[in-house]
Design an enzyme around this catalytic site. Structure first.
Site, PDB file in Angstrom:
ATOM      1  N   GLY A   1      42.074  48.396  23.118  1.00  0.00           N
ATOM      2  CA  GLY A   1      40.948  47.887  23.894  1.00  0.00           C
ATOM      3  C   GLY A   1      40.358  48.922  24.818  1.00  0.00           C
ATOM      4  O   GLY A   1      39.512  49.730  24.433  1.00  0.00           O
ATOM      5  N   THR A   2      40.850  48.952  26.052  1.00  0.00           N
ATOM      6  CA  THR A   2      40.292  49.813  27.094  1.00  0.00           C
ATOM      7  C   THR A   2      40.185  51.280  26.664  1.00  0.00           C
ATOM      8  O   THR A   2      39.226  51.964  27.035  1.00  0.00           O
ATOM      9  CB  THR A   2      41.160  49.676  28.367  1.00  0.00           C
TER      10      THR A   2
ATOM     11  N   ASN B   1      40.738  32.544  22.238  1.00  0.00           N
ATOM     12  CA  ASN B   1      40.868  33.072  23.602  1.00  0.00           C
ATOM     13  C   ASN B   1      40.986  31.867  24.537  1.00  0.00           C
ATOM     14  O   ASN B   1      39.994  31.224  24.865  1.00  0.00           O
ATOM     15  CB  ASN B   1      39.640  33.923  23.935  1.00  0.00           C
TER      16      ASN B   1
ATOM     17  N   SER C   1      39.534  42.366  21.497  1.00  0.00           N
ATOM     18  CA  SER C   1      38.321  41.603  21.790  1.00  0.00           C
ATOM     19  C   SER C   1      37.640  42.095  23.067  1.00  0.00           C
ATOM     20  O   SER C   1      38.294  42.343  24.082  1.00  0.00           O
ATOM     21  CB  SER C   1      38.684  40.125  21.940  1.00  0.00           C
TER      22      SER C   1
ATOM     23  N   CYS D   1      40.395  30.804  29.393  1.00  0.00           N
ATOM     24  CA  CYS D   1      39.120  30.304  29.910  1.00  0.00           C
ATOM     25  C   CYS D   1      39.379  29.078  30.764  1.00  0.00           C
ATOM     26  O   CYS D   1      40.311  28.310  30.484  1.00  0.00           O
ATOM     27  CB  CYS D   1      38.207  29.871  28.754  1.00  0.00           C
TER      28      CYS D   1
ATOM     29  N   ASN E   1      37.807  44.223  34.961  1.00  0.00           N
ATOM     30  CA  ASN E   1      36.471  43.808  34.512  1.00  0.00           C
ATOM     31  C   ASN E   1      36.238  42.341  34.794  1.00  0.00           C
ATOM     32  O   ASN E   1      37.166  41.536  34.786  1.00  0.00           O
ATOM     33  CB  ASN E   1      36.284  44.134  33.019  1.00  0.00           C
TER      34      ASN E   1
ATOM     35  N   GLY F   1      47.490  45.794  25.003  1.00  0.00           N
ATOM     36  CA  GLY F   1      47.725  46.039  26.432  1.00  0.00           C
ATOM     37  C   GLY F   1      48.019  47.504  26.678  1.00  0.00           C
ATOM     38  O   GLY F   1      49.162  47.942  26.551  1.00  0.00           O
ATOM     39  N   GLY F   2      46.976  48.270  26.975  1.00  0.00           N
ATOM     40  CA  GLY F   2      47.167  49.659  27.387  1.00  0.00           C
ATOM     41  C   GLY F   2      47.550  50.615  26.287  1.00  0.00           C
ATOM     42  O   GLY F   2      48.101  51.690  26.562  1.00  0.00           O
TER      43      GLY F   2
ATOM     44  N   ASN G   1      46.325  39.040  26.967  1.00  0.00           N
ATOM     45  CA  ASN G   1      45.024  39.196  27.598  1.00  0.00           C
ATOM     46  C   ASN G   1      45.220  39.938  28.932  1.00  0.00           C
ATOM     47  O   ASN G   1      46.343  40.302  29.274  1.00  0.00           O
ATOM     48  CB  ASN G   1      44.371  37.817  27.800  1.00  0.00           C
TER      49      ASN G   1
HETATM   50  C1  LIG Z   1      35.633  45.008  29.201  1.00  0.00           C
HETATM   51  C2  LIG Z   1      36.620  44.062  28.581  1.00  0.00           C
HETATM   52  C3  LIG Z   1      36.163  42.879  28.003  1.00  0.00           C
HETATM   53  C4  LIG Z   1      37.081  41.982  27.427  1.00  0.00           C
HETATM   54  N1  LIG Z   1      36.603  40.847  26.831  1.00  0.00           N
HETATM   55  C5  LIG Z   1      37.486  40.007  26.210  1.00  0.00           C
HETATM   56  C6  LIG Z   1      37.010  38.853  25.519  1.00  0.00           C
HETATM   57  O1  LIG Z   1      35.812  38.588  25.416  1.00  0.00           O
HETATM   58  N2  LIG Z   1      37.943  38.047  24.948  1.00  0.00           N
HETATM   59  C7  LIG Z   1      39.273  38.300  25.000  1.00  0.00           C
HETATM   60  O2  LIG Z   1      40.071  37.526  24.452  1.00  0.00           O
HETATM   61  N3  LIG Z   1      39.751  39.403  25.621  1.00  0.00           N
HETATM   62  C8  LIG Z   1      38.890  40.255  26.221  1.00  0.00           C
HETATM   63  N4  LIG Z   1      39.357  41.379  26.839  1.00  0.00           N
HETATM   64  C9  LIG Z   1      40.811  41.650  26.856  1.00  0.00           C
HETATM   65  C10 LIG Z   1      41.213  42.628  25.740  1.00  0.00           C
HETATM   66  O3  LIG Z   1      40.914  42.112  24.471  1.00  0.00           O
HETATM   67  C11 LIG Z   1      42.718  42.953  25.810  1.00  0.00           C
HETATM   68  O4  LIG Z   1      43.467  41.790  25.573  1.00  0.00           O
HETATM   69  C12 LIG Z   1      43.138  43.535  27.160  1.00  0.00           C
HETATM   70  O5  LIG Z   1      42.116  44.343  27.706  1.00  0.00           O
HETATM   71  C13 LIG Z   1      44.423  44.363  27.064  1.00  0.00           C
HETATM   72  O6  LIG Z   1      44.278  45.438  26.175  1.00  0.00           O
HETATM   73  P1  LIG Z   1      43.811  46.935  26.639  1.00  0.00           P
HETATM   74  O7  LIG Z   1      44.644  47.280  27.823  1.00  0.00           O
HETATM   75  O8  LIG Z   1      44.030  47.793  25.433  1.00  0.00           O
HETATM   76  O9  LIG Z   1      42.360  46.824  26.998  1.00  0.00           O
HETATM   77  C14 LIG Z   1      38.466  42.280  27.434  1.00  0.00           C
HETATM   78  C15 LIG Z   1      38.901  43.476  28.022  1.00  0.00           C
HETATM   79  C16 LIG Z   1      38.009  44.354  28.586  1.00  0.00           C
HETATM   80  C17 LIG Z   1      38.516  45.641  29.193  1.00  0.00           C
END
Ligand SMILES: Cc1cc2nc3c(=O)[nH]c(=O)nc-3n(C[C@H](O)[C@H](O)[C@H](O)COP(=O)(O)O)c2cc1C
Length: 343
Positions: free
Chosen positions: A267-268, A126, A20, A129, A68, A245-246, A193
């Site tokens: 995600g990232t 989510n 997300s 919040c 972020n 997560g990563g 998250n």
């Molecule tokens: C720019 C950005 C925006 C995100 N927005 C949301 C969001 O709107 N809702 C949510 O549940 N998680 C959000 N996340 C969290 C990601 O969905 C994910 O859980 C978290 O980044 C870990 O995964 P990653 O390391 O692969 O990014 C966001 C992450 C990033 C980097």
């Protein structure tokens, strides 16, 4: 290789999803790889009303990850239902719709609005919040508040659509929150998250992000995420987990499956490589085949088996051959390159 996975009652063709907030509602990814080829698209969290988000700057680079503070910028559920979900449906994608709110009533209303929505295969709640009715305490940090949100969403969501509660790692006991969500009716859990972080700019000597604190994501948090998946799977082995997560490679994704996740989301990594999810899927498939797994499901939780109990079938791949010794020439120093660093 059987790539199909289940997240509660949702059947997905493969285990790799977007995370997300990292691919909006999928449109940006389509030029790089078709959204229909993913297990599902997890949409940016949608709120009842449009949100402009937090002040800029909203992103800061950190070693092995980023911080972020987007602040749930999104067009609101009306626009989302009118434009984004129909687009995903038209492109043959499956949508896990992430919802976010400031009160239990917000979440319940969002779940009601999603009934009969096209492309919807699951609702992701989510709960990272602030609860505006309880001094801004984050729902995900309190098992009772988390369970109230989940129960309200479950009550408003059709029986065939699983509800996934997305948990925060910023708690002392993630298993207690997971258990409360499952007892309240969550069909699965998304772990994890972002972690709360802060970067201070050495020039201004103030927080670098406009919103002050932010969420840390990327490879830096992977061991935390794998640990959360591991702990929750050990306590609640029947509960499907969507790991995040990563994750950047197929071997990263494999770690999550072995720890107990049934599927993963990327995600990232998408910001640097928009085709990362399909690449991760191809690499994961190869990694599973190399280890003798005939299906994704066979690998789920495999890391938890007792030492010395190796069932027939899956096996470790052959170890890599040793590297030839590097000749040392007087006056020079051997340089093995690891990323950009010499060691
Ligand atoms: C720019 C950005 C925006 C995100 N927005 C949301 C969001 O709107 N809702 C949510 O549940 N998680 C959000 N996340 C969290 C990601 O969905 C994910 O859980 C978290 O980044 C870990 O995964 P990653 O390391 O692969 O990014 C966001 C992450 C990033 C980097």
């Amino acid at each position: 290789m059987n790539l199909a996975v289940s997240l509660g009652s949702a059947r997905l063709p493969n285990p790799v999803l977007t995370a997300s907030g990292c691919a909006a509602a999928g449109r940006e990814l389509e030029p790089f790889s078709p959204v229909a080829s993913l297990g599902a698209v997890v949409t940016k969290s949608v709120t009842l009303r449009p949100r402009a988000g937090r002040p800029t700057p909203r992103m800061a680079e950190t070693p092995s990850g980023m911080l972020n503070s987007i602040g749930l910028q999104n067009p609101g559920v009306d626009s989302f239902l009118a434009h984004d979900l129909p687009w995903l449906a038209d492109h043959g994608a499956r949508a896990v719709v992430s919802i976010a709110g400031g009160s239990v009533a917000d979440y319940a209303e969002l779940a009601r609005r999603l009934r009969d929505a096209p492309a919807l295969v699951a609702v992701e709640v989510n709960i990272s919040c602030p609860n505006v009715e309880s001094r801004g305490e984050v729902f995900a940090c309190d098992p009772l508040a988390a369970s109230r949100v989940v129960a309200a969403v479950r009550a408003e969501t059709p029986a065939g659509v699983p509800v996934l509660a997305k948990l925060s790692p910023d708690v002392t006991d993630i298993v207690a929150v997971a258990r409360a969500c499952v007892d309240a009716g969550a069909d699965g859990l998304t772990l994890i998250n972002t972690l709360l972080g802060l970067v201070i700019d050495p020039v201004t000597m103030r927080p670098q992000l406009g919103g002050g604190t932010g969420g840390l994501s990327g490879p830096a948090i992977r061991p935390v995420a794998v640990r959360c998946v591991w702990q929750v799977h050990a306590a609640l082995p029947e509960v499907p987990i969507l790991g995040a997560g990563g994750i950047r490679t197929g071997l990263d994704a494999l770690q999550f499956l072995l720890a107990g996740a049934s599927a993963v989301s990327v995600g990232t990594a998408v910001f640097g490589d928009p085709s990362a999810p399909v690449r991760v899927l191809a690499e994961l498939q190869a990694a599973l085949a190399e280890r003798g797994f005939g299906s994704v499901a066979a690998a789920v939780g495999y890391g938890h088996r007792a030492a010395g109990h190796e069932p027939v079938g899956p096996r470790a791949p052959e170890p890599e051959p040793a590297r030839p010794p590097v000749p040392v020439v007087a006056g020079s120093k051997p340089a093995w390159r690891l990323g950009d660093e010499e060691w």
